[in-house]
Scaffold this motif. Structure first.
Motif, short mmCIF file in Angstrom:
data_model
loop_
_atom_site.label_atom_id
_atom_site.label_comp_id
_atom_site.label_asym_id
_atom_site.label_seq_id
_atom_site.Cartn_x
_atom_site.Cartn_y
_atom_site.Cartn_z
N LYS A 1 0.83 -1.20 0.00
CA LYS A 1 0.00 0.00 0.00
C LYS A 1 0.87 1.26 0.00
O LYS A 1 0.59 2.22 -0.72
CB LYS A 1 -0.92 -0.03 1.23
CG LYS A 1 -1.97 1.06 1.24
CD LYS A 1 -2.89 0.94 2.45
CE LYS A 1 -3.92 2.05 2.47
NZ LYS A 1 -4.81 1.93 3.67
N LYS A 2 1.95 1.25 0.79
CA LYS A 2 2.87 2.39 0.83
C LYS A 2 3.57 2.59 -0.51
O LYS A 2 3.73 3.72 -0.99
CB LYS A 2 3.92 2.17 1.93
CG LYS A 2 3.45 2.51 3.33
CD LYS A 2 3.38 4.02 3.52
CE LYS A 2 2.97 4.36 4.94
NZ LYS A 2 2.80 5.82 5.12
N VAL B 1 2.50 1.74 -3.50
CA VAL B 1 1.53 2.26 -4.48
C VAL B 1 1.31 3.75 -4.26
O VAL B 1 1.28 4.53 -5.23
CB VAL B 1 0.20 1.48 -4.36
CG1 VAL B 1 -0.89 2.16 -5.19
CG2 VAL B 1 0.38 0.04 -4.82
N GLU B 2 1.18 4.19 -3.01
CA GLU B 2 0.97 5.62 -2.72
C GLU B 2 2.15 6.46 -3.19
O GLU B 2 1.96 7.53 -3.81
CB GLU B 2 0.77 5.80 -1.21
CG GLU B 2 -0.57 5.30 -0.69
CD GLU B 2 -0.68 5.43 0.82
OE1 GLU B 2 0.28 5.94 1.44
OE2 GLU B 2 -1.72 5.02 1.37
N ILE B 3 3.37 6.01 -2.90
CA ILE B 3 4.56 6.79 -3.27
C ILE B 3 4.72 6.86 -4.78
O ILE B 3 5.01 7.93 -5.35
CB ILE B 3 5.81 6.18 -2.61
CG1 ILE B 3 5.74 6.36 -1.08
CG2 ILE B 3 7.08 6.80 -3.15
CD1 ILE B 3 6.76 5.56 -0.32
N LEU C 1 2.39 6.52 -7.19
CA LEU C 1 1.35 7.36 -7.79
C LEU C 1 1.62 8.84 -7.55
O LEU C 1 1.43 9.68 -8.45
CB LEU C 1 -0.02 6.99 -7.21
CG LEU C 1 -0.62 5.65 -7.66
CD1 LEU C 1 -1.89 5.34 -6.90
CD2 LEU C 1 -0.88 5.65 -9.16
N LYS C 2 2.09 9.18 -6.36
CA LYS C 2 2.36 10.58 -6.03
C LYS C 2 3.52 11.13 -6.85
O LYS C 2 3.44 12.24 -7.40
CB LYS C 2 2.67 10.71 -4.53
CG LYS C 2 2.90 12.14 -4.05
CD LYS C 2 3.29 12.18 -2.59
CE LYS C 2 4.72 11.71 -2.38
NZ LYS C 2 5.20 11.88 -0.99
#
Length: 271
Positions: free
Chosen positions: A165-166, A168-170, A172-173
């Motif tokens: 999850k971490k 994917v967040e990084i 995408l950002k």
């Protein structure tokens, strides 16, 4: 059976003329876009223009692969990173390419896989600020800490889920706020791996966080203005730029001419 009774015996079959396949080829120099420091990094060939088929048009869309060490003018760093480029335009005998994908050698990936650790793979589909849709594959391994009593460093399922999850967040950002040129420079510096390492330190210690592969899913139409931006020398990363190999090219041409002269001499002697 004697020669007189067999009509086929003694007759020589017509020998086919051996044609050099490279004689029908036309050579083009490959050039790399920004931010790669090397201008020309290789050559490719295609059949010469014949009839309705034009060589400069037929070569467009061809995908070529090169090592990142060659594109950056380095000899021993990042040689395991493979860069895919697609030919978009031809100017004279020079082919202008643009980004098509990234990959890693099998030796690099196999060298990181070891016993008693968890392998975590994640794939993310993200869109860059200039409209490129990329599918990014990340790979990471769990790491043993100092004074650890256990031999194994296996992560729990919930920890693997939180780590993914971490990641994917990084991804995408970072991808959403950068153009494709900025992303290439970002990927080459391995900055994405450093950010993921900091963000996941509280969940489970990781090592060998690597951008395994980048696949280009969709890209916007590349026009002449976009190509000029890709080949703006002021934006190129500074480094040792490879020379185009003019001396080698001249020696190769001399060898080809010498071979052609020898072939003509042998044909004249046989006649």
């Amino acid at each position: 059976m004697t020669q007189g009774k067999n009509k086929k015996l003694g007759k020589k079959k017509g020998q086919k003329k051996t044609i050099d396949p490279l004689a029908r080829k036309e050579w083009f120099e490959l050039t790399a876009p920004v931010p790669f420091s090397a201008g020309g990094f290789g050559y490719t060939c295609i059949n010469k223009s014949a009839g309705t088929v034009v060589a400069t048009e037929a070569i467009k869309g061809r995908v070529v692969e090169a090592s990142l060490a060659d594109l950056q003018g380095q000899s021993d760093q990042m040689a395991w990173r493979k860069v895919k480029l697609v030919i978009d335009d031809v100017e004279g005998t020079r082919c202008r390419t643009s980004f098509y994908g990234l990959d890693s050698t099998k030796d690099k990936i196999f060298g990181m896989i070891k016993k008693r650790q968890t392998l975590i793979e994640t794939q993310v589909e993200a869109r860059s600020s200039d409209g490129y849709i990329l599918r990014i594959f990340m790979i990471a391994f769990t790491k043993s800490i100092k004074n650890q009593q256990r031999k194994t460093t296996y992560a729990q399922r919930s920890q693997i889920k939180d780590i993914r999850k971490k990641i994917v967040e990084i991804v995408l950002k970072e991808v959403s706020k950068k153009s494709i040129t900025q992303l290439l420079n970002f990927f080459n510096q391995e900055a994405l791996s450093k950010e993921i390492l900091k963000a996941t330190r509280a969940i489970f210690p990781l090592q060998n966080i690597t951008l395994r592969k980048v696949k280009l899913v969709k890209r916007p139409k590349v026009d002449a203005q976009k190509l000029r931006e890709f080949y703006d020398d002021s934006q190129r990363s500074k480094g040792t730029v490879r020379r185009h190999g003019q001396a080698e090219d001249q020696s190769a041409l001399n060898l080809i001419k010498q071979g052609q002269i020898e072939k003509e001499q042998t044909q004249q002697e046989s006649e």
